[in-house]
Design an enzyme around this catalytic site. Structure first.
Site, PDB file in Angstrom:
ATOM      1  N   SER A 118       2.126   3.563  -7.793  1.00 36.74           N
ATOM      2  CA  SER A 118       2.685   2.495  -6.964  1.00 36.74           C
ATOM      3  C   SER A 118       1.645   1.383  -6.864  1.00 36.74           C
ATOM      4  O   SER A 118       1.227   0.847  -7.883  1.00 36.74           O
ATOM      5  CB  SER A 118       3.101   3.031  -5.591  1.00 36.74           C
ATOM      6  OG  SER A 118       3.731   2.027  -4.833  1.00 36.74           O
TER       7      SER A 118
ATOM      8  N   HIS B 161       6.649   2.050  -8.956  1.00 39.53           N
ATOM      9  CA  HIS B 161       7.450   1.318  -7.980  1.00 39.53           C
ATOM     10  C   HIS B 161       7.425  -0.162  -8.325  1.00 39.53           C
ATOM     11  O   HIS B 161       6.391  -0.820  -8.198  1.00 39.53           O
ATOM     12  CB  HIS B 161       6.892   1.535  -6.567  1.00 39.53           C
ATOM     13  CG  HIS B 161       6.932   2.955  -6.120  1.00 39.53           C
ATOM     14  ND1 HIS B 161       6.171   3.426  -5.075  1.00 39.53           N
ATOM     15  CD2 HIS B 161       7.646   4.024  -6.569  1.00 39.53           C
ATOM     16  CE1 HIS B 161       6.407   4.722  -4.900  1.00 39.53           C
ATOM     17  NE2 HIS B 161       7.295   5.096  -5.807  1.00 39.53           N
TER      18      HIS B 161
ATOM     19  N   ASP C 117       5.010   9.377  -2.208  1.00 34.94           N
ATOM     20  CA  ASP C 117       5.953   9.661  -3.290  1.00 34.94           C
ATOM     21  C   ASP C 117       5.199  10.278  -4.468  1.00 34.94           C
ATOM     22  O   ASP C 117       4.148   9.796  -4.871  1.00 34.94           O
ATOM     23  CB  ASP C 117       6.649   8.371  -3.725  1.00 34.94           C
ATOM     24  CG  ASP C 117       7.716   8.612  -4.773  1.00 34.94           C
ATOM     25  OD1 ASP C 117       8.323   9.692  -4.769  1.00 34.94           O
ATOM     26  OD2 ASP C 117       7.947   7.706  -5.594  1.00 34.94           O
TER      27      ASP C 117
END
EC number: 3.1.1.61
Length: 370
Positions: free
Chosen positions: A168, A194, A290
């Site tokens: 991310s 992401h 995540d």
């Protein structure tokens, strides 16, 4: 930064955007907007006067564009910067350039119509500014890619190995560095970063320019081939499924998982289910958690698992969460991850572990920013 409000300087040529962002950020008790600037020259003086913790920076501004200002800033006074970008192809290219120069993260330009999702934008902006205050900031230098210079193991002409990577904040450059160290015949690699839908195609194109592998944005039912890397399209989940002797990409529009689509956990769960011990996976820099549970599932399924270490992560949220769960067999500096993935791909497959052993933390001489 514990117990202190994050001091923010907002830099944008639009008075309306400066006002809106000041209101959004100032409404959070953990943030103080210490000032605004309409162009980089004013911003330069206000940085000296106000000593902010984080900047939000627009790209298109008078007298000096945002990228030129960012490059000068990261050379002379590195500090956390969150870019404010437009969701267009041109905006994607400029944003990726900014991340390469050292920006921590980015948000899209706010929608001024509340009915179109200003609340969601506000939450993302606040979260990213707070996380940026804790980021490790350094000047980025491109990893050289020259044919024939790779000195690691080669000879992966097989369809029975699969690599998976998730990231991310800070991940666009971290993934670029990992892929730049891969040989042209590396195992098929699947990637969840992401990123918005308007940016993922440009991101895949950029990775392709810096890698010996062929890097593509994943398509539905695409076979996963040796020497190819597949980036999850922004706004869609990427899963791996087995079809006969091959793995294929599967895309879906299921609900976001922990606020993300694509989700690293969704990708890792599918790799654990369909590849198991034939896979190796790395969880790189990123905000939140995540991918941590997905990496643990991969380790239990017999895959070799790696987390990026704190010292080289821009944000040690996702890899840190994985380490806390015992999901990582190795915790490594970024520049060692590609070699470890390749080495594990050539090693005999271990049996699925009932309980993960403690991670092997590789010491780094680079000091983390707390």
């Amino acid at each position: 930064m514990a117990g202190k409000r994050v001091r923010v300087l907002v830099i944008d040529d639009s008075a309306l955007i400066r006002k809106l962002m000041t209101e959004i950020l100032g409404a959070d008790p953990g943030i103080e907007v210490v000032g605004t600037a309409s162009d980089p020259f004013i911003a330069r003086d206000r940085i000296k006067q106000l000593d902010p913790d984080v900047l939000t920076l627009d790209v298109e501004m008078p007298r000096m564009d945002g990228l030129t200002f960012l490059g000068n800033l990261m050379r002379l006074r590195p500090m956390p910067v969150v870019m404010v970008s437009t969701l267009t192809m041109a905006g994607a290219q400029v944003t990726l350039d900014a991340l390469a120069l050292g920006a921590v993260d980015f948000v899209a330009k706010p929608q001024l119509d509340v009915a179109r999702g200003l609340g969601d934008y506000a939450a993302a902006l606040v979260a990213k500014v707070k996380q940026a205050a804790h980021a490790r900031v350094s000047v980025r230098r491109p990893t050289a890619v020259a044919p024939g210079e790779y000195s690691g193991p080669v000879g992966y002409r097989t369809t029975d190995r699969l690599l998976a990577i998730g990231a991310s904040a800070g991940g666009t450059e971290a993934i670029r560095e990992v892929l730049a160290r891969m040989p042209a015949d590396a195992p098929a690699t699947v990637i969840a970063q992401h990123i918005p839908a308007a940016f993922s195609g440009a991101f895949a194109e950029r990775l392709n320019k810096h890698s010996r592998m062929t890097v593509l944005e994943a398509r539905e039912d695409q076979p996963l081939l040796v020497g190819h890397a597949y980036v999850a399209p922004g706004g869609r989940h990427l899963r791996v499924v087995r079809s006969g002797a091959r793995w294929h990409a599967q895309l879906c529009d299921d609900d976001p998982v922990r606020g993300h689509r694509p989700s690293v956990d969704v990708l890792f769960d599918s790799v654990a289910r369909h590849a198991g011990g034939n896979a190796s996976a790395a969880l790189l820099t990123g905000m939140g958690d995540d991918g941590a549970r997905g990496l643990l599932g991969l380790r239990k399924a017999g895959a070799h698992t790696i987390a990026q270490d704190k010292a080289t992560s821009v944000v040690w949220g996702m890899p840190g969460a994985a380490v806390a769960l015992g999901a990582a067999a190795d915790v490594l500096p970024l520049d060692e991850i590609a070699d470890r993935l390749l080495a594990s791909a050539s090693a005999p497959r271990p049996s699925a572990a009932k309980a993960p052993a403690p991670a092997a933390v590789i010491a780094s001489d680079r000091s983390p920013r707390d």
